[in-house]
Design a protein around this motif. Structure first.
Motif, PDB file in Angstrom:
ATOM      1  N   LEU A 152     -15.451 -17.598  -2.225  1.00  0.00           N
ATOM      2  CA  LEU A 152     -14.918 -16.268  -1.960  1.00  0.00           C
ATOM      3  C   LEU A 152     -13.986 -15.858  -3.086  1.00  0.00           C
ATOM      4  CD1 LEU A 152     -14.481 -13.839  -0.031  1.00  0.00           C
ATOM      5  CD2 LEU A 152     -12.628 -15.171   1.006  1.00  0.00           C
ATOM      6  N   VAL A 153     -14.186 -14.657  -3.604  1.00  0.00           N
ATOM      7  CA  VAL A 153     -13.358 -14.148  -4.683  1.00  0.00           C
ATOM      8  C   VAL A 153     -13.128 -12.661  -4.468  1.00  0.00           C
ATOM      9  CG1 VAL A 153     -15.324 -13.647  -6.185  1.00  0.00           C
ATOM     10  CG2 VAL A 153     -13.078 -14.090  -7.201  1.00  0.00           C
ATOM     11  N   GLN A 154     -11.985 -12.171  -4.912  1.00  0.00           N
ATOM     12  CA  GLN A 154     -11.686 -10.751  -4.803  1.00  0.00           C
ATOM     13  C   GLN A 154     -12.401  -9.958  -5.885  1.00  0.00           C
ATOM     14  OE1 GLN A 154      -7.466 -10.067  -4.759  1.00  0.00           O
ATOM     15  NE2 GLN A 154      -7.122 -11.312  -2.936  1.00  0.00           N
ATOM     16  N   ALA A 155     -12.663  -8.698  -5.593  1.00  0.00           N
ATOM     17  CA  ALA A 155     -13.283  -7.818  -6.578  1.00  0.00           C
ATOM     18  C   ALA A 155     -12.468  -7.807  -7.860  1.00  0.00           C
ATOM     19  CB  ALA A 155     -13.415  -6.409  -6.017  1.00  0.00           C
ATOM     20  N   GLY A 156     -13.170  -7.876  -8.982  1.00  0.00           N
ATOM     21  CA  GLY A 156     -12.520  -7.952 -10.275  1.00  0.00           C
ATOM     22  C   GLY A 156     -12.265  -9.360 -10.756  1.00  0.00           C
ATOM     23  N   GLY A 157     -12.444 -10.324  -9.893  1.00  0.00           N
ATOM     24  CA  GLY A 157     -12.211 -11.710 -10.242  1.00  0.00           C
ATOM     25  C   GLY A 157     -13.398 -12.351 -10.914  1.00  0.00           C
ATOM     26  N   SER A 158     -13.249 -13.637 -11.194  1.00  0.00           N
ATOM     27  CA  SER A 158     -14.270 -14.394 -11.905  1.00  0.00           C
ATOM     28  C   SER A 158     -14.629 -15.653 -11.142  1.00  0.00           C
ATOM     29  CB  SER A 158     -13.788 -14.777 -13.307  1.00  0.00           C
ATOM     30  OG  SER A 158     -13.525 -13.637 -14.102  1.00  0.00           O
ATOM     31  N   LEU A 159     -15.818 -16.129 -11.416  1.00  0.00           N
ATOM     32  CA  LEU A 159     -16.312 -17.343 -10.794  1.00  0.00           C
ATOM     33  C   LEU A 159     -17.338 -17.961 -11.727  1.00  0.00           C
ATOM     34  CD1 LEU A 159     -15.714 -18.661  -7.988  1.00  0.00           C
ATOM     35  CD2 LEU A 159     -17.809 -17.582  -7.175  1.00  0.00           C
ATOM     36  N   ARG A 160     -17.375 -19.273 -11.788  1.00  0.00           N
ATOM     37  CA  ARG A 160     -18.378 -19.950 -12.586  1.00  0.00           C
ATOM     38  C   ARG A 160     -19.237 -20.833 -11.699  1.00  0.00           C
ATOM     39  NH1 ARG A 160     -18.122 -24.422 -17.467  1.00  0.00           N
ATOM     40  NH2 ARG A 160     -17.560 -25.765 -15.710  1.00  0.00           N
ATOM     41  N   LEU A 161     -20.526 -20.573 -11.715  1.00  0.00           N
ATOM     42  CA  LEU A 161     -21.476 -21.382 -10.988  1.00  0.00           C
ATOM     43  C   LEU A 161     -22.029 -22.472 -11.896  1.00  0.00           C
ATOM     44  CD1 LEU A 161     -23.530 -18.661  -9.079  1.00  0.00           C
ATOM     45  CD2 LEU A 161     -21.384 -19.761  -8.422  1.00  0.00           C
ATOM     46  N   SER A 162     -22.261 -23.631 -11.319  1.00  0.00           N
ATOM     47  CA  SER A 162     -22.832 -24.746 -12.051  1.00  0.00           C
ATOM     48  C   SER A 162     -24.135 -25.172 -11.403  1.00  0.00           C
ATOM     49  CB  SER A 162     -21.868 -25.936 -12.079  1.00  0.00           C
ATOM     50  OG  SER A 162     -20.663 -25.602 -12.732  1.00  0.00           O
ATOM     51  N   CYS A 163     -25.037 -25.644 -12.219  1.00  0.00           N
ATOM     52  CA  CYS A 163     -26.306 -26.158 -11.739  1.00  0.00           C
ATOM     53  C   CYS A 163     -26.624 -27.418 -12.512  1.00  0.00           C
ATOM     54  CB  CYS A 163     -27.412 -25.117 -11.919  1.00  0.00           C
ATOM     55  SG  CYS A 163     -29.068 -25.713 -11.536  1.00  0.00           S
ATOM     56  N   VAL A 164     -26.736 -28.513 -11.808  1.00  0.00           N
ATOM     57  CA  VAL A 164     -27.100 -29.781 -12.415  1.00  0.00           C
ATOM     58  C   VAL A 164     -28.539 -30.094 -12.030  1.00  0.00           C
ATOM     59  CG1 VAL A 164     -26.603 -32.239 -12.566  1.00  0.00           C
ATOM     60  CG2 VAL A 164     -24.727 -30.596 -12.386  1.00  0.00           C
ATOM     61  N   ALA A 165     -29.350 -30.378 -13.022  1.00  0.00           N
ATOM     62  CA  ALA A 165     -30.762 -30.660 -12.799  1.00  0.00           C
ATOM     63  C   ALA A 165     -31.073 -32.104 -13.149  1.00  0.00           C
ATOM     64  CB  ALA A 165     -31.632 -29.724 -13.622  1.00  0.00           C
ATOM     65  N   SER A 166     -31.867 -32.723 -12.320  1.00  0.00           N
ATOM     66  CA  SER A 166     -32.260 -34.102 -12.553  1.00  0.00           C
ATOM     67  C   SER A 166     -33.722 -34.288 -12.192  1.00  0.00           C
ATOM     68  CB  SER A 166     -31.394 -35.068 -11.744  1.00  0.00           C
ATOM     69  OG  SER A 166     -31.550 -34.836 -10.355  1.00  0.00           O
ATOM     70  N   GLY A 167     -34.287 -35.392 -12.633  1.00  0.00           N
ATOM     71  CA  GLY A 167     -35.660 -35.719 -12.305  1.00  0.00           C
ATOM     72  C   GLY A 167     -36.550 -35.977 -13.507  1.00  0.00           C
ATOM     73  N   ARG A 168     -36.297 -35.279 -14.594  1.00  0.00           N
ATOM     74  CA  ARG A 168     -37.042 -35.471 -15.826  1.00  0.00           C
ATOM     75  C   ARG A 168     -36.207 -34.983 -17.001  1.00  0.00           C
ATOM     76  NH1 ARG A 168     -43.462 -33.816 -16.759  1.00  0.00           N
ATOM     77  NH2 ARG A 168     -43.915 -35.495 -18.247  1.00  0.00           N
ATOM     78  N   THR A 169     -36.869 -34.598 -18.076  1.00  0.00           N
ATOM     79  CA  THR A 169     -36.139 -34.123 -19.249  1.00  0.00           C
ATOM     80  C   THR A 169     -35.686 -32.687 -19.024  1.00  0.00           C
ATOM     81  OG1 THR A 169     -37.449 -35.552 -20.686  1.00  0.00           O
ATOM     82  CG2 THR A 169     -36.205 -33.788 -21.734  1.00  0.00           C
ATOM     83  N   PHE A 170     -34.386 -32.494 -18.985  1.00  0.00           N
ATOM     84  CA  PHE A 170     -33.809 -31.191 -18.721  1.00  0.00           C
ATOM     85  C   PHE A 170     -34.271 -30.145 -19.721  1.00  0.00           C
ATOM     86  CE2 PHE A 170     -30.228 -28.189 -19.203  1.00  0.00           C
ATOM     87  CZ  PHE A 170     -30.190 -27.681 -17.923  1.00  0.00           C
ATOM     88  N   THR A 171     -34.383 -30.522 -20.975  1.00  0.00           N
ATOM     89  CA  THR A 171     -34.735 -29.573 -22.020  1.00  0.00           C
ATOM     90  C   THR A 171     -36.209 -29.182 -22.010  1.00  0.00           C
ATOM     91  OG1 THR A 171     -34.931 -31.421 -23.569  1.00  0.00           O
ATOM     92  CG2 THR A 171     -32.844 -30.228 -23.536  1.00  0.00           C
ATOM     93  N   ASP A 172     -36.998 -29.725 -21.108  1.00  0.00           N
ATOM     94  CA  ASP A 172     -38.390 -29.315 -20.977  1.00  0.00           C
ATOM     95  C   ASP A 172     -38.532 -27.969 -20.275  1.00  0.00           C
ATOM     96  OD1 ASP A 172     -40.040 -32.553 -20.443  1.00  0.00           O
ATOM     97  OD2 ASP A 172     -39.336 -31.545 -22.253  1.00  0.00           O
TER      98      ASP A 172
END
Length: 121
Positions: free
Chosen positions: A11-31
């Protein structure tokens, strides 16, 4: 094959900032190219941003251009979505996806479970 997992919503107020992260696993990420989509209640899933597997090219939906920024850290098998100047209209479940670079959800074969972003007025 790769399994993305999102985090960083909240939850963030209007005008604010947020950073989402996504971690991927299972094989070569750069594929894979990586992307963010979002789905608000009662609405279709929509494209937010995508980045090529080489991180040389990124694309954004018109609604978030100038406010959101996508980036990758290959050493951490992670992709991020920095969201600034958030508006209530940005409220949605945000999904991380891996696949072929593009704006269509059908380009992406692997999806995370989603993370809720709520922006208050």
């Amino acid at each position: 094959q790769v399994q993305p997992v999102e985090s960083g919503g909240g939850l963030v107020q209007a005008g604010g900032s947020l950073r989402l992260s996504c971690v991927a696993s299972g094989r070569t990420f750069t594929d894979y190219a990586m992307a963010w989509f979002r789905q608000a209640p009662g609405k279709e899933r929509e494209f937010v941003s995508a980045i090529t597997r080489t991180s040389l090219t990124a694309d954004y939906a018109d609604s978030v251009k100038g406010r959101f920024s996508i980036s990758k850290d290959d050493d951490k098998n992670a992709v991020y979505l920095q969201m600034n100047s958030l508006q209530p209209e940005d409220t949605a479940v945000y999904y991380c996806a891996a696949g072929r670079f593009g704006y269509r959800s059908t380009f992406y074969d692997y999806w995370g479970q989603g993370t809720q972003v709520t922006v208050s007025s």
